[in-house]
Scaffold this motif. Structure first.
Motif, PDB file in Angstrom:
ATOM      1  N   SER A 108      38.995  52.202  78.672  1.00 41.33           N
ATOM      2  CA  SER A 108      40.070  53.027  77.901  1.00 41.33           C
ATOM      3  C   SER A 108      40.267  52.577  76.591  1.00 41.33           C
ATOM      4  CB  SER A 108      41.370  53.012  78.590  1.00 41.33           C
ATOM      5  OG  SER A 108      41.784  51.603  78.450  1.00 41.33           O
ATOM      6  N   SER A 109      40.742  53.247  75.544  1.00 44.78           N
ATOM      7  CA  SER A 109      40.966  52.959  74.253  1.00 44.78           C
ATOM      8  C   SER A 109      41.725  51.753  74.353  1.00 44.78           C
ATOM      9  CB  SER A 109      41.680  53.966  73.552  1.00 44.78           C
ATOM     10  OG  SER A 109      42.584  54.419  74.153  1.00 44.78           O
ATOM     11  N   SER A 110      42.600  51.627  75.115  1.00 44.27           N
ATOM     12  CA  SER A 110      43.765  50.410  75.187  1.00 44.27           C
ATOM     13  C   SER A 110      43.112  49.133  75.880  1.00 44.27           C
ATOM     14  CB  SER A 110      45.008  50.534  75.925  1.00 44.27           C
ATOM     15  OG  SER A 110      44.583  50.952  77.430  1.00 44.27           O
ATOM     16  N   GLU A 111      42.151  49.327  76.509  1.00 49.30           N
ATOM     17  CA  GLU A 111      41.295  48.107  77.033  1.00 49.30           C
ATOM     18  C   GLU A 111      40.330  47.740  75.888  1.00 49.30           C
ATOM     19  OE1 GLU A 111      40.860  48.559  81.718  1.00 49.30           O
ATOM     20  OE2 GLU A 111      39.791  50.163  80.383  1.00 49.30           O
ATOM     21  N   LEU A 112      39.654  48.700  75.133  1.00 51.33           N
ATOM     22  CA  LEU A 112      39.107  48.315  74.058  1.00 51.33           C
ATOM     23  C   LEU A 112      39.687  47.542  73.039  1.00 51.33           C
ATOM     24  CD1 LEU A 112      36.217  48.572  72.385  1.00 51.33           C
ATOM     25  CD2 LEU A 112      37.155  50.965  71.734  1.00 51.33           C
ATOM     26  N   GLY A 113      40.961  48.150  72.707  1.00 49.42           N
ATOM     27  CA  GLY A 113      41.633  47.549  71.730  1.00 49.42           C
ATOM     28  C   GLY A 113      42.227  46.050  72.280  1.00 49.42           C
ATOM     29  N   CYS A 123      42.091  46.702  64.955  1.00 47.48           N
ATOM     30  CA  CYS A 123      41.670  48.131  65.327  1.00 47.48           C
ATOM     31  C   CYS A 123      42.983  48.997  66.043  1.00 47.48           C
ATOM     32  CB  CYS A 123      40.452  48.025  66.493  1.00 47.48           C
ATOM     33  SG  CYS A 123      39.780  49.643  66.739  1.00 47.48           S
ATOM     34  N   SER A 124      43.256  50.047  65.130  1.00 46.87           N
ATOM     35  CA  SER A 124      44.232  50.837  65.475  1.00 46.87           C
ATOM     36  C   SER A 124      43.964  51.555  66.791  1.00 46.87           C
ATOM     37  CB  SER A 124      44.603  51.826  64.501  1.00 46.87           C
ATOM     38  OG  SER A 124      43.312  52.926  64.358  1.00 46.87           O
ATOM     39  N   GLU A 125      44.874  52.113  67.663  1.00 40.37           N
ATOM     40  CA  GLU A 125      44.804  52.940  68.832  1.00 40.37           C
ATOM     41  C   GLU A 125      43.874  54.012  68.405  1.00 40.37           C
ATOM     42  OE1 GLU A 125      45.090  54.039  72.811  1.00 40.37           O
ATOM     43  OE2 GLU A 125      45.335  52.087  71.888  1.00 40.37           O
ATOM     44  N   GLU A 126      44.237  54.482  67.263  1.00 42.91           N
ATOM     45  CA  GLU A 126      43.543  55.839  66.797  1.00 42.91           C
ATOM     46  C   GLU A 126      42.162  55.301  66.519  1.00 42.91           C
ATOM     47  OE1 GLU A 126      43.265  58.467  62.927  1.00 42.91           O
ATOM     48  OE2 GLU A 126      45.136  58.244  63.719  1.00 42.91           O
ATOM     49  N   ASP A 127      41.715  54.284  66.074  1.00 45.95           N
ATOM     50  CA  ASP A 127      40.271  53.876  65.897  1.00 45.95           C
ATOM     51  C   ASP A 127      39.711  53.743  67.205  1.00 45.95           C
ATOM     52  OD1 ASP A 127      40.353  54.390  63.178  1.00 45.95           O
ATOM     53  OD2 ASP A 127      40.778  52.157  62.884  1.00 45.95           O
ATOM     54  N   CYS A 128      40.220  53.125  68.211  1.00 42.78           N
ATOM     55  CA  CYS A 128      39.836  52.803  69.689  1.00 42.78           C
ATOM     56  C   CYS A 128      39.547  54.270  70.188  1.00 42.78           C
ATOM     57  CB  CYS A 128      40.667  51.832  70.255  1.00 42.78           C
ATOM     58  SG  CYS A 128      40.807  50.167  69.519  1.00 42.78           S
ATOM     59  N   VAL A 129      40.416  55.264  70.114  1.00 44.07           N
ATOM     60  CA  VAL A 129      40.137  56.652  70.649  1.00 44.07           C
ATOM     61  C   VAL A 129      38.892  56.982  70.181  1.00 44.07           C
ATOM     62  CG1 VAL A 129      41.213  58.773  70.934  1.00 44.07           C
ATOM     63  CG2 VAL A 129      42.567  56.776  71.276  1.00 44.07           C
ATOM     64  N   LYS A 130      38.618  57.020  68.743  1.00 45.09           N
ATOM     65  CA  LYS A 130      37.493  57.547  68.322  1.00 45.09           C
ATOM     66  C   LYS A 130      36.113  56.889  68.713  1.00 45.09           C
ATOM     67  CE  LYS A 130      39.820  58.993  64.076  1.00 45.09           C
ATOM     68  NZ  LYS A 130      40.108  58.922  62.585  1.00 45.09           N
ATOM     69  N   MET A 131      36.449  55.625  68.940  1.00 42.20           N
ATOM     70  CA  MET A 131      35.244  54.771  69.469  1.00 42.20           C
ATOM     71  C   MET A 131      34.914  55.275  70.547  1.00 42.20           C
ATOM     72  SD  MET A 131      35.198  50.959  67.779  1.00 42.20           S
ATOM     73  CE  MET A 131      36.982  50.644  67.709  1.00 42.20           C
ATOM     74  N   ILE A 132      35.738  55.528  71.722  1.00 38.92           N
ATOM     75  CA  ILE A 132      35.576  55.915  72.916  1.00 38.92           C
ATOM     76  C   ILE A 132      35.113  57.125  73.201  1.00 38.92           C
ATOM     77  CG2 ILE A 132      36.891  56.511  75.102  1.00 38.92           C
ATOM     78  CD1 ILE A 132      36.582  53.568  74.799  1.00 38.92           C
TER      79      ILE A 132
END
Length: 162
Positions: A108-113, A123-132
């Motif tokens: 998930s984006s939170s795990e990535l973060g 890395c912002s949550e938004e950036d992590c979401v974009k990477m996912i």
């Protein structure tokens, strides 16, 4: 996304380009002397995976320190990160499992973060979401192992062209 695994096997770090490699090298090089000592390597590896034994860390150091001077240079580190392995699928599985903190088979984006934060990346949550989203082929908002393998094979082929 940088994949990191703490296995002392062939290539425990797989990064997509020299800028990523340099950034991670600099994070490992805590005293900024241009080389990674065994203690610096141990500190980072243990931060990522507390179950790594001192002998595994020593094995990693032996594998990466090509000139046997007791330190890892940026050149040695880059070569190690770019090296292919005999057990690529197994190593990718280990890297995937490191990111899959809750062990549900998805990143998930939170795990990535959380993993990026552990290695000192902001890395912002938004950036992590974009990477996912950039690798989420089925649109479910997560990266599964097959998507992760596809992403890493793309990264590997872009490295070999440089």
């Amino acid at each position: 996304m940088a994949a990191i695994t703490t296995s002392p096997k062939n290539s425990p770090l797989h990064l997509t380009d020299l800028a990523d490699i340099t950034r991670v090298f600099n994070r490992f090089d805590a005293n900024a002397d241009g080389k990674i000592s065994a203690d610096e390597l141990a500190d980072v590896i243990l931060t990522l995976n507390s179950s790594t034994s001192p002998s595994e860390i020593s094995g990693m150091m032996d594998q990466i320190d090509a000139d046997r001077d007791g330190f890892i240079s940026l050149e040695e580190f880059a070569g190690f990160c770019a090296a292919g392995g005999d057990n690529v699928d197994g190593e990718l599985r280990e890297a995937f499992e490191l990111y899959d903190i809750n062990k549900n088979g998805l990143i998930s984006s939170s795990e990535l973060g959380e993993i990026l934060t552990r290695i000192g990346e902001r890395c912002s949550e938004e950036d992590c979401v974009k990477m996912i989203e950039s690798v989420d082929e089925d649109g479910d908002g997560f990266v599964n192992f097959e998507e992760f393998k596809t992403m890493m094979s793309r990264s590997s082929s872009s490295l070999s062209r440089k």
